[in-house]
Write a protein that holds these residues in place. Sequence first.
Motif, PDB file in Angstrom:
ATOM      1  N   ASP A 121     -57.855  17.431 -20.478  1.00 21.92           N
ATOM      2  CA  ASP A 121     -58.778  17.977 -19.471  1.00 21.92           C
ATOM      3  C   ASP A 121     -58.384  19.352 -18.950  1.00 21.92           C
ATOM      4  N   ASN A 122     -57.480  20.055 -19.655  1.00 23.48           N
ATOM      5  CA  ASN A 122     -57.231  21.448 -19.265  1.00 23.48           C
ATOM      6  C   ASN A 122     -56.753  22.260 -20.459  1.00 23.48           C
ATOM      7  N   ILE A 123     -57.029  23.541 -20.419  1.00 17.51           N
ATOM      8  CA  ILE A 123     -56.792  24.397 -21.579  1.00 17.51           C
ATOM      9  C   ILE A 123     -55.311  24.606 -21.842  1.00 17.51           C
ATOM     10  N   SER A 124     -54.495  24.676 -20.791  1.00 18.16           N
ATOM     11  CA  SER A 124     -53.060  24.866 -20.988  1.00 18.16           C
ATOM     12  C   SER A 124     -52.457  23.750 -21.834  1.00 18.16           C
ATOM     13  N   ILE A 125     -52.740  22.511 -21.458  1.00 15.52           N
ATOM     14  CA  ILE A 125     -52.210  21.369 -22.218  1.00 15.52           C
ATOM     15  C   ILE A 125     -52.835  21.315 -23.606  1.00 15.52           C
ATOM     16  N   LEU A 126     -54.113  21.692 -23.710  1.00 14.55           N
ATOM     17  CA  LEU A 126     -54.773  21.689 -25.017  1.00 14.55           C
ATOM     18  C   LEU A 126     -54.065  22.644 -25.975  1.00 14.55           C
ATOM     19  N   GLU A 127     -53.691  23.825 -25.486  1.00 14.55           N
ATOM     20  CA  GLU A 127     -52.958  24.784 -26.331  1.00 14.55           C
ATOM     21  C   GLU A 127     -51.620  24.211 -26.769  1.00 14.55           C
ATOM     22  N   GLN A 128     -50.890  23.606 -25.823  1.00  9.04           N
ATOM     23  CA  GLN A 128     -49.593  23.005 -26.158  1.00  9.04           C
ATOM     24  C   GLN A 128     -49.783  21.857 -27.154  1.00  9.04           C
ATOM     25  N   PHE A 129     -50.834  21.075 -26.959  1.00  7.31           N
ATOM     26  CA  PHE A 129     -51.148  19.977 -27.861  1.00  7.31           C
ATOM     27  C   PHE A 129     -51.425  20.512 -29.267  1.00  7.31           C
ATOM     28  N   GLY A 130     -52.186  21.591 -29.329  1.00  3.98           N
ATOM     29  CA  GLY A 130     -52.491  22.200 -30.618  1.00  3.98           C
ATOM     30  C   GLY A 130     -51.260  22.735 -31.315  1.00  3.98           C
ATOM     31  N   HIS A 131     -50.361  23.371 -30.558  1.00  3.37           N
ATOM     32  CA  HIS A 131     -49.113  23.870 -31.136  1.00  3.37           C
ATOM     33  C   HIS A 131     -48.294  22.714 -31.719  1.00  3.37           C
ATOM     34  N   ALA A 132     -48.299  21.573 -31.003  1.00  2.00           N
ATOM     35  CA  ALA A 132     -47.474  20.438 -31.414  1.00  2.00           C
ATOM     36  C   ALA A 132     -48.061  19.673 -32.593  1.00  2.00           C
ATOM     37  N   TYR A 133     -49.395  19.551 -32.643  1.00  2.00           N
ATOM     38  CA  TYR A 133     -49.992  18.633 -33.612  1.00  2.00           C
ATOM     39  C   TYR A 133     -51.011  19.262 -34.560  1.00  2.00           C
ATOM     40  N   GLY A 134     -51.542  20.432 -34.231  1.00  2.00           N
ATOM     41  CA  GLY A 134     -52.578  21.013 -35.081  1.00  2.00           C
ATOM     42  C   GLY A 134     -53.729  20.044 -35.259  1.00  2.00           C
ATOM     43  N   ASP A 135     -54.114  19.798 -36.522  1.00  2.00           N
ATOM     44  CA  ASP A 135     -55.210  18.864 -36.776  1.00  2.00           C
ATOM     45  C   ASP A 135     -54.714  17.479 -37.183  1.00  2.00           C
ATOM     46  N   SER A 136     -53.393  17.235 -37.014  1.00  2.00           N
ATOM     47  CA  SER A 136     -52.840  15.949 -37.448  1.00  2.00           C
ATOM     48  C   SER A 136     -53.130  14.819 -36.458  1.00  2.00           C
ATOM     49  N   VAL A 137     -53.367  15.167 -35.190  1.00  2.00           N
ATOM     50  CA  VAL A 137     -53.708  14.175 -34.170  1.00  2.00           C
ATOM     51  C   VAL A 137     -55.005  14.616 -33.509  1.00  2.00           C
ATOM     52  N   PRO A 138     -56.081  13.867 -33.682  1.00  2.00           N
ATOM     53  CA  PRO A 138     -57.361  14.262 -33.057  1.00  2.00           C
ATOM     54  C   PRO A 138     -57.318  14.032 -31.554  1.00  2.00           C
ATOM     55  N   CYS A 139     -58.259  14.656 -30.854  1.00  2.00           N
ATOM     56  CA  CYS A 139     -58.333  14.465 -29.408  1.00  2.00           C
ATOM     57  C   CYS A 139     -59.779  14.566 -28.939  1.00  2.00           C
ATOM     58  N   CYS A 140     -59.969  14.132 -27.714  1.00  2.00           N
ATOM     59  CA  CYS A 140     -61.235  14.290 -27.003  1.00  2.00           C
ATOM     60  C   CYS A 140     -61.036  15.380 -25.959  1.00  2.00           C
ATOM     61  N   ILE A 141     -62.092  16.079 -25.603  1.00  2.00           N
ATOM     62  CA  ILE A 141     -62.037  17.113 -24.572  1.00  2.00           C
ATOM     63  C   ILE A 141     -62.884  16.670 -23.384  1.00  2.00           C
ATOM     64  N   ARG A 142     -62.277  16.727 -22.204  1.00  2.00           N
ATOM     65  CA  ARG A 142     -62.972  16.336 -20.968  1.00  2.00           C
ATOM     66  C   ARG A 142     -63.596  17.586 -20.338  1.00  2.00           C
ATOM     67  N   ILE A 143     -64.912  17.571 -20.224  1.00  2.00           N
ATOM     68  CA  ILE A 143     -65.658  18.722 -19.730  1.00  2.00           C
ATOM     69  C   ILE A 143     -66.169  18.467 -18.313  1.00  2.00           C
ATOM     70  N   ASN A 144     -66.005  19.431 -17.443  1.00  2.00           N
ATOM     71  CA  ASN A 144     -66.626  19.377 -16.118  1.00  2.00           C
ATOM     72  C   ASN A 144     -67.896  20.224 -16.169  1.00  2.00           C
TER      73      ASN A 144
END
Length: 418
Positions: A121-144
């Motif tokens: 639910d925030n871009i900072s963690i999303l960037e860190q998540f992307g650095h760590a996993y790329g496309d190997s772990v999918p995710c959902c995005i929480r939008i306000n």
Amino acid sequence: MELVDGRYQIQGVDVLDICQKFDTPLYVYDAEKMATKLNMLKDAFKGLNLKIKYAAKALTNVSVLKFLRTQGVGLDVVSIQEAHLGLKTGFKPEEILFTPNCVSLEEIKMAVELGLVINIDNISILEQFGHAYGDSVPCCIRINPHLMAGGNANISVGHIDSKFGVSILQARHLLRVIKTNNIKVTGLHMHTGSDILDAEVFLRGADILFDLAQDLPDLEFVDFGSGFRVAYKEGDVTTDIVDLGKKLTVRFKEFCKDYGRELEIWFEPGKFLVSEAGHFLMKTNVIKTTPATVFVGVDSGFNHLIRPMMYDSHHTIFNVSNPNSETTRVYTVVGYICETDTFGWDRKLNEVREGDIIALKNAGAYGFSMASNYNSRFRPAEVLVHNGKAHLIRKRETMDDILRNQVMLDFEAEKAEA
């Protein structure tokens, strides 16, 4: 709870007998009522590929979680601890949506290791998540989507200053981060908060998510959260689930056709499923008359049910012990906490006598789950009525529970050593 032959009952079980057996204060939940609310939601969206994820934060008792699992629902959790409760009660990792807020990447990594569905639910963690996993772990995005619902300011959290979700105003930045880090997004989640009355709010939110979805080719589901309003007093306006089902079903089918394939539609009801299933039962300790007010003082307080003091929420209150009284009086029902501690102001009740059992409705959601040991009081027991039998599902706390994790220093020994 219904009045039968002058006695209040839940699934045919006498409420005063429950209090006699398990003592007060006491939370009592009706499993049949939970199933009824769940089936209402299933029927409203029966034309879609529907998945329901119970929002565990509303009521986390493991027996309640296990019962809802038997009804075919998944789980929405907001902490790694709730996730472990879900796994312990038999939910599969892929059935659990992990939707934390303002947690570290370390906690999200724990959820990944457990195999949960990750909702960011925030871009900072999303960037860190992307650095760590790329496309190997999918995710959902929480939008306000910044759609304001009703309710108390503390639970109406779709506004521009809310800490929840990625603002839809950041959509271009969001898409850039997803592309740059090669993140596989398989779900979109709409956050709006609680007490949504109008189907049009969901439809406006749906259109916002559907527009964003066109730039996300790997979607498997769209999650509309919950926020359905329940009735807290007679005459309350509630979310028309049938109307919402009809309108959103049409719109969702149109979206899936435009998107090119059928997606799952998810909801995360918490309060909607368990609020009306719960009653909080208290014993009257004292009737106290002042020049201005007659108080009913009970054996509980906001340490057990904080919603009236925290949210100014209304809970219907009635006298279980004196249902057939010909006399009604106006009382203010207060607790035993050493603070201003009021369950209900100026309520007309059947005459209350010391020793009478008083019930509060709509106590299933955010009652025990927000309870505390303030004033070093014990938290209450919990009972689930299932198939016409009252089951103890949490023991009442004792002084051992209060002391269990405290460490008493030996100052005398320290002084002697000095």
